[in-house]
Design an enzyme around this catalytic site. Structure first.
Site, PDB file in Angstrom:
ATOM      1  CG  HIS A 151      -2.154   0.607   1.438  1.00 31.01           C
ATOM      2  ND1 HIS A 151      -3.658   0.475   1.322  1.00 31.01           N
ATOM      3  CD2 HIS A 151      -3.039   1.857  -0.321  1.00 31.01           C
ATOM      4  CE1 HIS A 151      -3.947   0.849   0.842  1.00 31.01           C
ATOM      5  NE2 HIS A 151      -3.752   2.073   0.102  1.00 31.01           N
ATOM      6  CG  ASP A 164      -6.530  -0.924   5.043  1.00 35.98           C
ATOM      7  OD1 ASP A 164      -6.081  -1.837   5.466  1.00 35.98           O
ATOM      8  OD2 ASP A 164      -5.402  -0.257   3.753  1.00 35.98           O
ATOM      9  CG  HIS A 213      -4.457  -2.275   8.369  1.00 34.45           C
ATOM     10  ND1 HIS A 213      -4.117  -3.002   7.309  1.00 34.45           N
ATOM     11  CD2 HIS A 213      -3.810  -2.616  10.046  1.00 34.45           C
ATOM     12  CE1 HIS A 213      -3.945  -4.039   8.479  1.00 34.45           C
ATOM     13  NE2 HIS A 213      -3.444  -3.934   8.766  1.00 34.45           N
ATOM     14  CG  ASP A 271      -2.569   2.495   4.914  1.00 34.62           C
ATOM     15  OD1 ASP A 271      -2.362   1.234   6.128  1.00 34.62           O
ATOM     16  OD2 ASP A 271      -2.667   1.561   4.280  1.00 34.62           O
ATOM     17  CG  HIS A 313       2.680  -1.687   4.565  1.00 33.74           C
ATOM     18  ND1 HIS A 313       1.559  -2.900   3.670  1.00 33.74           N
ATOM     19  CD2 HIS A 313       3.107  -1.389   5.700  1.00 33.74           C
ATOM     20  CE1 HIS A 313       2.229  -3.903   5.139  1.00 33.74           C
ATOM     21  NE2 HIS A 313       3.134  -2.824   6.422  1.00 33.74           N
ATOM     22  CG  ASP A 365      -5.095  -2.983   1.915  1.00 36.06           C
ATOM     23  OD1 ASP A 365      -5.117  -4.426   1.768  1.00 36.06           O
ATOM     24  OD2 ASP A 365      -3.891  -2.083   2.286  1.00 36.06           O
ATOM     25  CG  ASP A 389      -5.208  -5.233   4.820  1.00 37.44           C
ATOM     26  OD1 ASP A 389      -6.475  -4.412   4.964  1.00 37.44           O
ATOM     27  OD2 ASP A 389      -4.035  -5.207   5.198  1.00 37.44           O
ATOM     28  CD  GLU A 434      -0.300  -4.523   1.796  1.00 39.96           C
ATOM     29  OE1 GLU A 434       1.020  -5.541   1.539  1.00 39.96           O
ATOM     30  OE2 GLU A 434       0.473  -3.259   2.045  1.00 39.96           O
TER      31      GLU A 434
END
Length: 299
Positions: free
Chosen positions: A99, A122, A124, A126, A139, A226, A228, A271
């Protein structure tokens, strides 16, 4: 949505520590992205991959930024490529890679908009910087860097900063935030739909609110997805899986609603790590979601 799409791969694996995510662009191509989008009536130009340098030798641990030089150089090259795609009036579709490549994507995109919106799909946030990151992995920093926070080698890519404003960002699917990121979100009043909101409101309402929030304040919207963000059962081939994520079907609904909104002007899917995957499942999921984003319907 523009009917001409340029695909660019970014085989970047230096923004984190798990090898294999550099093969993500190849996995997505192998899963049939070009054929899928051509079937929907798009003119596709695959312009290949950005060249990524080697990992930094003699890593300088004092700045808590792993592979800073190589990540920054790769993102500079990506930013120039994205800028050129938009100048040709084509839709940039970026295939990652980790990412950290979003720094370059946004640097190339944002110069073409006064009020670029960003949907950050995402697990996360980030939103780390070198000061708050537990790992030093870049990332985990691209959204913060694009907002103008972090090392100048990251914030100044494209020779301007910031690329985006906090009030034009919506994070969807967050369920693993570091303490520094939680503070950043509160201080900058960033709109975040965690899994709690998705569970409570349902994905349809989350997307309705997101679209309503962005449509009147932005002149373009970038989707940074992303894999994830999805539950690991649906997308196992990611480097930082987090249980309890967005389902496959919820993700399709989100993409379908974005397609109907005609808001999205650029996108990246990142990712995907084939080494950690099962029979290229995660790349196939990414391609299926791209299908929905670009207007594919069940009926």
């Amino acid at each position: 949505m523009i009917k001409k799409i340029s695909i660019v791969g970014v085989p970047m694996d230096l923004g984190q520590m798990r090898r294999g995510v550099d093969m993500g662009p190849s996995a997505i191509r192998y899963a049939g992205v070009v054929e899928r989008l051509e079937k929907l009536g798009y003119e596709i130009k695959d312009i290949g991959d950005i060249e990524i340098g080697a990992a930094d030798r003699g890593h300088d641990s004092s700045n808590n930024l792993r592979n800073l030089k190589a990540v920054a150089e790769g993102n500079e090259r990506l930013a120039k490529k994205i800028d050129g795609i938009i100048q040709q009036n084509r839709f940039p579709l970026v295939l990652g890679g980790d990412h950290s490549i979003a720094i370059g994507t946004l640097a190339g995109v944002a110069k073409h908009y006064k009020e670029l919106g960003v949907i950050w799909y995402d697990a996360h946030g980030d939103l780390n910087t070198a000061d708050t990151s537990p790992s030093g992995n870049i990332h985990g920093m691209p959204l913060a860097a694009s907002l103008g926070y972090g090392h100048p080698s990251l914030t100044e890519i494209g020779k301007y900063s910031p690329k985006i404003k906090p009030e034009n960002v919506v994070v969807i699917g967050a369920r693993d935030l570091d303490d520094g990121e939680k503070e950043f979100i509160k201080e900058n009043n960033i709109k975040v739909y965690t899994m709690h909101e998705i569970d409570r409101l349902g994905m349809a309402q989350v997307m309705e609110q997101t679209i309503d929030y962005l449509k009147n304040r932005t002149d373009g919207v970038h989707l940074s997805l992303d894999l994830d963000g999805l539950d690991p059962n649906d997308a196992p081939g990611v480097g930082t899986p987090v249980l309890g994520g967005i389902s496959y079907r919820e993700s399709h609904l989100a993409m379908e609603m974005l397609a109907e909104s005609h808001l999205i002007t650029s996108a990246e899917f990142v990712e995907i790590n084939p080494i950690l995957d099962r029979e290229n499942q995660t790349a196939k999921v990414a391609v299926a979601l791209m299908g929905s984003l670009f207007g594919e319907k069940l009926l």
